[in-house]
Design an enzyme around this catalytic site. Structure first.
Site, PDB file in Angstrom:
ATOM      1  N   GLY A   1       0.826  -1.274  -0.008  1.00  0.00           N
ATOM      2  CA  GLY A   1      -0.077   0.213  -0.044  1.00  0.00           C
ATOM      3  C   GLY A   1       0.999   1.194  -0.111  1.00  0.00           C
ATOM      4  CB  ILE A   2       0.309   4.755  -0.091  1.00  0.00           C
ATOM      5  CG1 ILE A   2       0.901   5.849  -0.326  1.00  0.00           C
ATOM      6  CG2 ILE A   2      -1.049   4.910   0.649  1.00  0.00           C
ATOM      7  CD1 ILE A   2       0.362   6.852  -1.600  1.00  0.00           C
TER       8      ILE A   2
ATOM      9  CD  GLU B   1      -4.647  -0.406  -4.398  1.00  0.00           C
ATOM     10  OE1 GLU B   1      -5.129   0.230  -3.906  1.00  0.00           O
ATOM     11  OE2 GLU B   1      -5.449  -1.774  -4.414  1.00  0.00           O
TER      12      GLU B   1
ATOM     13  N   GLY C   1      -8.552  -0.660  -2.549  1.00  0.00           N
ATOM     14  CA  GLY C   1      -8.452  -1.944  -2.824  1.00  0.00           C
ATOM     15  C   GLY C   1      -7.761  -2.869  -1.732  1.00  0.00           C
TER      16      GLY C   1
END
Length: 436
Positions: A217-218, A240, A338
């Site tokens: 993720g971020i 993603e 997501g």
């Protein structure tokens, strides 16, 4: 590009001010998502003082768009499936509406919620056959908007990367008009990580085997893990979001994608958000493969990769295991995105694991020092990932698989993951709530 295509391109090329004359009162206008946003066209559209009731559709708008600051609040409203800085700004002004969808189902938003009357697509310059790439983010969803758009305006940007993959191109022939406007990509710095995040990263790295397929993720945790993975071998990428840390793993040969069973030998992603160096890296890179969110984020496709490792973060988690990652007491901050797609897909994978990682405390001027692990969520909070989906939880105090635990043992495990200063209060509140 062939002469006939060059002529067609030139005949369709107009100024931004001329192009936005296609927009009418009451239209839905799609302007872009994240690093594929047609900002030059947005600027021209904001100058249309004659418009009323226009809905600006887009997501993760990370640079100012003049419509949000328009003098006439009745002229432009915003609808988004993922809140960025500008959408949050519009939320404060009561002109932003939000649609909650998993990224694996973003085609619903494109086809049913916000089918555009006019679509602004930022694209790369055309190739020899007159096809333009949707760029750093557009591949993720523009093919669905293209199906439903009444009019299509292409903003051709020499700085937009040309990426390979599925549903990644649009021909000159499909444009109603074309605007040439060069613009730099929005960049995000590599988020720093402190000793707490480094400890969390170490717990996660212990769980990643050689040959694993990675989704990050971020945020600081993802950044720390990404750069920490340099000690591993033969990794794959199915994520993603393509980030700088994953680029570095590819450059150093840590990522080979040899063991993947879904698009082997390719790093798979839906969009890219990072540094200028990252955008240059993905441009015409045959080792990268881009596909729309409904393909990349489909849990069935995620699960096709053995040893799939999904690592995401959260704002808070309660003692039952409910994860909050996209809103603060019900006030929308980002989106479900997501997370649930990869939480489920990774666990469906042979040897796969899903992790939610977060520091045990938050410290800021608004709340002071508070535990991120709480006995109950604030009133109005929306749950991002349900307790029945959560697998591994990680803080700087450990890594625990919650999936097989009874509810009482789950509560005990989560209290042990909390900061020691908050454990007595959490135990007391858990007993009062009948959880222990």
């Amino acid at each position: 590009m062939k002469e006939a295509l060059k002529k067609q391109f030139q005949e369709k090329t107009v100024s931004a001010d001329e192009a936005v004359k296609l927009v009418k009162n009451g239209d839905v206008v799609y302007v872009g998502t994240c690093t594929s946003t047609a900002y030059a066209l947005c600027g021209a559209l904001s100058g249309r003082r004659d418009l009323e009731g226009v809905t600006v559709a887009g997501s993760m708008l990370n640079r100012p768009i003049p419509m949000i600051d328009a003098d006439n609040p009745d002229a432009f409203k915003i609808n988004t499936f993922f809140m960025g800085a500008q959408e949050r700004k519009g939320l404060k002004a009561n002109i932003t509406d939000f649609t909650s969808v998993h990224l694996s189902q973003v085609d619903i938003w494109c086809r049913e919620t916000m089918p555009p009357d006019v679509a602004f697509f930022e694209v790369s310059p055309p190739d020899g056959d007159g096809y333009m790439s949707y760029g750093a983010t557009g591949v993720a969803l523009h093919c669905y908007l293209r199906e439903t758009a009444g009019k299509i305006i292409l903003q051709v940007n020499r700085n937009a990367p040309y990426v390979y993959g599925e549903h990644n191109l649009i021909p000159v022939s499909e444009a109603d008009c074309i605007v040439e406007a060069d613009d730099d990509r929005a960049e995000i710095p590599n988020m720093p990580f402190d000793d707490t995040i480094k400890t969390i990263s170490d717990f996660l790295l212990d769980q990643v085997p050689d040959g694993a397929c990675i989704q990050l993720g971020i945020g600081g945790v993802a950044n720390a893990v990404g750069f920490g993975l340099k000690t591993k071998n033969d990794l794959g990428i199915h994520t993603e979001m393509m980030a700088d840390s994953l680029m570095e793993l590819m450059k150093e040969g840590v990522v080979t994608n040899r063991r993947k069973t879904f698009h082997p030998d390719k790093s798979v992603s839906a969009f890219t958000f990072g540094s200028k160096a990252l955008y240059e890296f993905i441009d015409h890179n045959p080792d990268m493969y881009y596909m729309p969110f409904p393909i990349v984020n489909d849990p069935v496709n995620i699960a096709k990769n053995d040893d799939m490792i999904s690592i995401n973060t959260a704002i808070s988690i309660d003692l039952m295991g409910q994860v909050v990652a996209d809103n603060i007491a019900g006030r929308q901050h980002s989106a479900t995105g997501g997370q649930v797609d990869f939480v489920r897909g990774a666990q469906m994978s042979k040897g796969g694991k899903s992790f939610i990682a977060l520091p045990s405390v938050i410290e800021n001027r608004k709340v002071g020092r508070a535990s991120r692990i709480v006995s109950r969520l604030p009133e109005g909070t929306a749950v991002t990932t349900p307790r029945s989906d959560v697998q591994y939880m990680v803080t700087e105090y450990g890594c625990v698989n919650l999936k097989p635990l009874t509810m009482k043992n789950r509560v005990r495990a989560l209290i042990d993951l909390a900061h020691p200063d908050f454990r007595p209060q959490l135990k007391e509140e858990a007993r009062a709530a009948g959880l222990l």
